[in-house]
Scaffold this active site. Structure first.
Site, PDB file in Angstrom:
ATOM      1  N   CYS A 157      13.460   3.411   0.991  1.00 50.07           N
ATOM      2  CA  CYS A 157      13.638   4.741   0.674  1.00 50.07           C
ATOM      3  C   CYS A 157      14.519   5.349   2.169  1.00 50.07           C
ATOM      4  O   CYS A 157      13.604   5.968   2.560  1.00 50.07           O
ATOM      5  CB  CYS A 157      12.434   5.249   1.019  1.00 50.07           C
ATOM      6  N   ALA A 177       0.579  -1.411  -0.061  1.00 50.60           N
ATOM      7  CA  ALA A 177      -0.134   0.203  -0.181  1.00 50.60           C
ATOM      8  C   ALA A 177       0.698   1.356   0.282  1.00 50.60           C
ATOM      9  O   ALA A 177       1.790   1.334   0.889  1.00 50.60           O
ATOM     10  CB  ALA A 177      -0.703   0.435   1.565  1.00 50.60           C
ATOM     11  N   PRO A 178       0.384   2.409  -0.804  1.00 47.17           N
ATOM     12  CA  PRO A 178      -0.834   2.672  -1.292  1.00 47.17           C
ATOM     13  C   PRO A 178      -0.819   1.892  -2.710  1.00 47.17           C
ATOM     14  O   PRO A 178      -1.810   2.464  -4.079  1.00 47.17           O
ATOM     15  CB  PRO A 178      -1.283   4.043  -1.101  1.00 47.17           C
ATOM     16  N   GLY A 179       0.701   1.390  -3.614  1.00 55.56           N
ATOM     17  CA  GLY A 179       0.527   0.766  -4.777  1.00 55.56           C
ATOM     18  C   GLY A 179       0.826   1.438  -5.838  1.00 55.56           C
ATOM     19  O   GLY A 179       0.698   0.956  -6.695  1.00 55.56           O
ATOM     20  N   ARG A 230      -4.661   0.855   4.545  1.00 58.69           N
ATOM     21  CA  ARG A 230      -4.015   1.561   3.414  1.00 58.69           C
ATOM     22  C   ARG A 230      -4.265   0.456   2.384  1.00 58.69           C
ATOM     23  O   ARG A 230      -3.769   0.936   1.074  1.00 58.69           O
ATOM     24  CB  ARG A 230      -2.370   1.213   3.895  1.00 58.69           C
ATOM     25  N   ASP A 273       9.111  -3.491  -0.845  1.00 58.09           N
ATOM     26  CA  ASP A 273       8.966  -2.702  -0.273  1.00 58.09           C
ATOM     27  C   ASP A 273       9.116  -2.043   1.091  1.00 58.09           C
ATOM     28  O   ASP A 273       7.612  -1.796   1.729  1.00 58.09           O
ATOM     29  CB  ASP A 273       7.905  -1.401  -1.172  1.00 58.09           C
TER      30      ASP A 273
HETATM   31  N1  SAM Z   1       5.313  -0.331  -1.645  1.00 57.14           N
HETATM   32  C1  SAM Z   1       4.686   0.821  -1.394  1.00 57.14           C
HETATM   33  C2  SAM Z   1       4.004   1.686  -2.555  1.00 57.14           C
HETATM   34  O1  SAM Z   1       5.208   1.792  -3.222  1.00 57.14           O
HETATM   35  O2  SAM Z   1       3.330   2.481  -2.711  1.00 57.14           O
HETATM   36  C3  SAM Z   1       4.928   1.193   0.066  1.00 57.14           C
HETATM   37  C4  SAM Z   1       5.059   0.588   1.108  1.00 57.14           C
HETATM   38  S1  SAM Z   1       5.759   1.698   2.204  1.00 57.14           S
HETATM   39  C5  SAM Z   1       7.240   1.844   2.261  1.00 57.14           C
HETATM   40  C6  SAM Z   1       5.669   0.159   3.352  1.00 57.14           C
HETATM   41  C7  SAM Z   1       4.049  -0.315   3.511  1.00 57.14           C
HETATM   42  O3  SAM Z   1       4.547  -1.528   4.686  1.00 57.14           O
HETATM   43  C8  SAM Z   1       3.423   0.098   4.664  1.00 57.14           C
HETATM   44  O4  SAM Z   1       2.244   0.403   3.916  1.00 57.14           O
HETATM   45  C9  SAM Z   1       2.945  -0.561   5.948  1.00 57.14           C
HETATM   46  O5  SAM Z   1       1.276  -0.009   6.303  1.00 57.14           O
HETATM   47  C10 SAM Z   1       3.437  -2.478   5.948  1.00 57.14           C
HETATM   48  N2  SAM Z   1       3.964  -2.983   6.361  1.00 57.14           N
HETATM   49  C11 SAM Z   1       4.168  -2.083   8.107  1.00 57.14           C
HETATM   50  N3  SAM Z   1       4.521  -3.816   8.437  1.00 57.14           N
HETATM   51  C12 SAM Z   1       4.390  -4.623   7.094  1.00 57.14           C
HETATM   52  C13 SAM Z   1       3.890  -6.431   7.857  1.00 57.14           C
HETATM   53  N4  SAM Z   1       4.757  -6.650   8.920  1.00 57.14           N
HETATM   54  N5  SAM Z   1       3.516  -7.059   7.102  1.00 57.14           N
HETATM   55  C14 SAM Z   1       3.530  -6.627   5.558  1.00 57.14           C
HETATM   56  N6  SAM Z   1       3.367  -4.639   5.241  1.00 57.14           N
HETATM   57  C15 SAM Z   1       3.727  -4.139   6.933  1.00 57.14           C
END
Ligand code: SAM
Length: 481
Positions: free
Chosen positions: A233, A113-115, A140, A180
């Protein structure tokens, strides 16, 4: 950078960058970079460049990525509502572009998320294979689902699960996995100063343990020969090279792969790992140099880290289906949904009947990889393409279906020029008047409402007028038009 940077962060960056630290700091004083990534499942990047309503400059290392000028309101154009692009900072375009997804692959985006990356992975699959897009946060994940549906993706399973629960359903299943990872976000300090405050609460130590857990779970879901791309990031070696080192030490079936060369990319920095990680073997140390770092003073992007790994291919039957789990799908199919049959015939829509599943009046087309797979018990938001609802002998098509169709796959449409003010009025939920000179393929019944030929949603023609059937939850709030 507007916010004051934590001293420890400055110290770490100086260690990482040496004499380049000043240039790095300077780069943070200017406005950041904004970008747009074209949805190549709907339009080729070159074609979009020709019709783009705003100035674009190519992102040199991303074939479908463009820089936007600072004040461009790209989310206020009908092409945005048609799912022709995703707004994304250019360095964040790199991970999905570097995972070599092929048509037919089973792909997992574990933290989706958010994709921003999942939409690109879906575009590369071009409706084939399966994309499982997961995020632990349900709120999300709702935004993730919307973005995937906006892109017209139907070969999806959108879940909101803990990775270990997913792993119990999908052991050795995926051809490609993207992690990610949640991170301390050091590359976002300029774009989002609140990340600086978060960093002081949850810095690299905290995230590193989450990331190690994520990469271990993901490793178990990858098939032999499959590829895993890990990205963040942030600049912290502990969260980056440290997480990759953790996997390489734990599981000798993984090897680092070469990432594409681009002149602004910098190599991995295993030499900056903490004392504890210094006991790495020479082989692992060398491999870690193959990670890629993006710094804002070396190229026009906010900052990212990437590592591409492959799991040793001990098994020869690459994509052999796993032993069928108890069938996830009910045996109901199109035969029990005459409302759909009638609707699809009338509008010339072709969906393989064997993919259809009906649950409580709601009809879905499932990707083949889910036909015989049990996902009972998983927390999911969407399985496949939601086609619509059958009730009282009528079929009401979904917004997701409208986004997955085009003028070439549906014979019922009304098409406005994107500059016509009626398009924005339609997106706001109004029913715009029609004139004789409007371009429409039929006189009555359901139709796609298009802008320059790109589908936006549904309408219904009744007595020469167009009734608005745009999904209310997606109505535009923008004050333009
Ligand atoms: N890949 C996304 C994008 O490009 O739009 C951004 C992802 S963001 C860097 C990291 C995401 O990991 C967040 O949305 C968070 O809710 C999720 N997250 C955090 N801990 C997690 C877990 N244990 N398992 C899966 N998702 C997790």
């Amino acid at each position: 950078m507007a916010a004051e940077l934590p001293e420890l962060f400055i110290k770490n960056m100086k260690e990482l960058l040496g004499g380049e630290y000043e240039a790095f700091w300077e780069s943070g004083q200017s406005a950041g970079f904004r970008g747009l990534r074209v949805n190549t499942s709907k339009i080729e990047a070159e074609k979009f460049e020709e019709i783009s309503p705003f100035p674009l400059k190519r992102v040199p290392w991303i074939s479908n990525g463009f820089y936007l000028e600072t004040h461009t309101q790209a989310s206020a154009h009908p092409y945005y509502a048609a799912g022709l692009y995703y707004l994304q900072e250019p360095s964040a375009m790199t991970p999905a572009a570097c995972l070599p997804v092929e048509e037919g692959d089973r792909v997992l985006d574990l933290c989706a998320a958010p994709g921003g990356k999942a939409t690109e992975l879906a575009a590369r699959l071009k409706g084939t294979g399966l994309l499982v897009a997961n995020d632990i946060s349900r709120s999300r994940a709702k935004g993730l689902l919307k973005n995937l549906e906006l892109f017209g993706a139907g070969n999806i399973l959108v879940t909101s699960e803990r990775p270990e629960r997913l792993a119990s359903y999908f052991t050795g299943f995926f051809d490609k996995i993207l992690i990610d990872a949640p991170c301390s976000g050091e590359g976002m300090f300029r774009k989002d100063p609140s990340m600086v405050r978060d960093w002081t609460e949850h810095g690299p130590d905290w995230y590193a343990s989450v990331q190690r857990e994520l990469i271990e779970q993901a490793a178990g879901m990858l098939r032999p020969g499959g590829m895993l791309l890990y990205s963040t990031c942030t600049f912290s070696p502990q969260e980056n090279e440290g997480t990759i080192a953790h996997l390489l030490k734990k599981d000798s079936s993984f090897r680092m792969c070469r990432l594409p060369d681009y002149k602004g990319f910098s190599s991995g920095r295993p030499d900056c790992l903490s004392e504890e990680a210094k006991g790495l073997s020479g082989d692992i140390f060398q491999q870690l140099k193959g990670c890629v770092r993006i710094y804002p003073h070396r190229m026009k992007g906010e900052g990212h880290f990437l590592a591409l790994l492959q799991k040793e291919d001990a098994v020869t039957d690459r994509k052999a289906p796993q032993k069928a789990a108890k069938s996830f799908a009910s045996k109901k199919n199109a035969a029990v949904c005459p409302e759909w049959e009638q609707f699809a015939k009338e509008l010339g829509i072709s969906i393989p009947p064997e993919s259809l599943r009906l649950y409580d009046g709601k009809l879905y087309s499932l990707p083949k990889d889910l036909w015989n797979r049990s996902i009972r018990g998983l927390r999911f938001l969407r399985t496949g393409l939601y086609l619509g609802e059958a009730a009282k002998k009528r079929f009401t098509p979904s917004q997701a279906l409208a986004m997955a169709l085009g003028k070439d796959t549906c014979n019922a449409w009304v098409d406005f020029p994107s500059s016509d003010s009626r398009v924005i009025r339609y997106l706001k939920g109004e029913s715009p008047e029609l004139t004789e000179s409007d371009s429409a393929s039929r006189e009555a019944g359901w139709c796609l409402v298009c802008a320059d030929g790109f589908s936006l949603g549904w309408g219904k023609l009744v007595n020469g007028q167009l009734r608005n059937k745009y999904y209310p939850g997606w109505r535009w709030q923008h004050a333009i038009g």
